[in-house]
Design an enzyme around this catalytic site. Structure first.
Site, mmCIF file in Angstrom:
data_model
loop_
_atom_site.group_PDB
_atom_site.id
_atom_site.type_symbol
_atom_site.label_atom_id
_atom_site.label_comp_id
_atom_site.label_asym_id
_atom_site.label_seq_id
_atom_site.Cartn_x
_atom_site.Cartn_y
_atom_site.Cartn_z
ATOM 1 N N LEU A 137 -51.336 24.814 -122.724
ATOM 2 C CA LEU A 137 -52.819 24.805 -122.278
ATOM 3 C C LEU A 137 -53.288 25.919 -121.207
ATOM 4 C CD1 LEU A 137 -52.847 20.915 -122.211
ATOM 5 C CD2 LEU A 137 -53.875 22.650 -123.778
ATOM 6 N N CYS A 138 -52.075 26.342 -120.401
ATOM 7 C CA CYS A 138 -52.605 27.339 -119.440
ATOM 8 C C CYS A 138 -52.947 28.548 -119.940
ATOM 9 C CB CYS A 138 -51.291 27.352 -118.538
ATOM 10 S SG CYS A 138 -49.783 27.923 -119.145
ATOM 11 N N THR A 139 -52.338 29.032 -120.942
ATOM 12 C CA THR A 139 -52.762 30.209 -121.708
ATOM 13 C C THR A 139 -54.175 29.961 -122.099
ATOM 14 O OG1 THR A 139 -50.450 30.686 -122.247
ATOM 15 C CG2 THR A 139 -52.177 31.731 -123.537
ATOM 16 N N GLU A 142 -56.693 29.782 -119.198
ATOM 17 C CA GLU A 142 -56.890 31.051 -118.294
ATOM 18 C C GLU A 142 -56.686 32.289 -118.759
ATOM 19 O OE1 GLU A 142 -53.709 30.270 -115.311
ATOM 20 O OE2 GLU A 142 -54.453 28.265 -114.832
#
Length: 372
Positions: A137-139, A142
């Site tokens: 999810l961070c990829t 962001e």
């Protein structure tokens, strides 16, 4: 349970443009009967789970053209549930129902023949299937780097933020169009091109485009194996065919080993217990066992046709309830090993557990144990 979509028309010969929106099963059945005189095809427009288990027992051969691991696992568990084993651990041949399974993914495909109890079942070879592709999810939030990242951001993050309380439906064109539009905006923000509506559908639904030639090769292989089973005119496949058409045409057949401790098709999953264990503690142990905890919720237990404990109906539960406090060894007639049949509402068939008693701190007085 599926209906015909425009995208289905390019890879088969049963559906026409006027069939879009109609049930696949019903249209396919009608067209096959038009093409092949004298054959009868009965369509069933429903989920496979909606059919009673006895429905599948009426067939001599079951052929799978399913599109998910979950659906294959379900039918596999149903057919393995029909198995009956002899005292020596060999399967009763009259209870074996052959499965022929085929599947394709782009230029790759497979076909296999399963004789439950004799060859590896679907559950024995789950390791064949690669894990589903997921994105951190961070990829997505962001540092998106691909069209798929933009699509999944709109699907997994933006939908929940901007359309709270509304359940996403991948088969709803308006919902899919919204995801596509948001993905385009995010792609423009991060200078990522290549986002199309068809790609959006593929990413959200985890769809790999179907190739007609791959479908034809796998379907022909399955049909040949069905003919072998029905007529015994030739030796059958041993036991898995893999096709790869990305760089030429490559096919190979691979024998796989049957898992002797498979929870679906084995003569009994081994469980060691203390020789003083009660039936209640045995059930508690099953519910804690990592091999069974996702399969069991309220198990009923029987031994050699005798109900040791039944969760339902209420009258049987009341009759067998006293057995819960009795030593399991006594309920199994003092045998130091044996197979218990476990039934549960989560199971589509019977779970066979081969119990072996080990020495405990106290011995059991066989004169004082018994069952209802």
């Amino acid at each position: 349970m599926d209906t015909i979509d425009v995208s289905n028309l390019n890879r088969q010969f049963l559906f026409r443009i006027q069939d879009v929106g109609k049930p696949k099963a019903e249209v396919a059945a009608a067209r096959v009967m038009q093409r092949v005189k004298g054959v009868t095809v009965v369509p069933h427009f429903c989920r496979i789970e909606e059919k009673d288990v006895s429905f599948y027992q009426d067939f001599q051969i079951i052929v799978l053209g399913l599109d998910s691991i979950e659906a294959r696992s379900y039918i596999n568990s149903v057919v393995c549930g029909f198995l009956v084993y002899e005292e020596d651990g060999s399967p009763d041949m009259t209870t074996i129902k052959p499965l022929v399974d085929g599947g394709t993914e782009g230029f790759r495909g497979h076909a296999r023949v399963i004789y439950p109890g004799l060859t590896p079942c679907f559950h024995c070879s789950l390791w064949l299937f690669p894990p589903q592709v997921t994105f951190p999810l961070c990829t997505l939030a962001e540092t998106p780097r691909s069209p798929a990242h933009c699509i999944e951001y709109a699907h997994l993050i933006q939908w929940g933020q901007e359309r709270q309380g509304e359940t996403f439906d991948a088969d709803n064109p308006e919902h899919m169009k919204w995801i596509y539009d948001q993905a385009l905006k995010r792609g423009a923000q991060f200078n990522i091109s290549g986002i199309t509506y068809s790609l959006t559908q593929g990413v959200v639904k985890n769809i790999v485009p179907a190739i007609a030639s791959t479908n034809a090769i796998v379907a022909a292989t399955c049909a040949l194996e069905i003919l072998k089973i029905a007529t015994m005119f030739s030796t059958g496949m041993d036991v898995y065919m893999q096709y790869t058409g990305t760089e030429g045409i490559y096919m190979r057949t691979v024998p796989h080993d049957k898992d002797p401790n498979c929870t679906m098709c084995s003569a009994g999953v081994p469980v060691d217990v203390d020789n003083t264990i009660t039936l209640q503690k045995f059930i508690d142990q099953l519910l804690k066992d990592s091999r069974f905890k996702l399969k069991l919720s309220k198990p009923s237990v029987s031994y050699h046709g005798t109900n040791l404990y039944m969760q339902a109906p209420p009258v049987l539960e009341e009759m067998t309830r006293p057995n819960l406090q009795l030593p399991l060894l006594g309920l199994m007639d003092g045998n130091t090993s044996g197979v218990l049949n476990i039934n549960d509402r989560r199971l589509t068939g019977v779970l066979r557990v081969r119990v072996t008693f080990k020495e405990g701190p106290d011995s059991v007085d066989m004169d004082t144990v018994g069952g209802v």
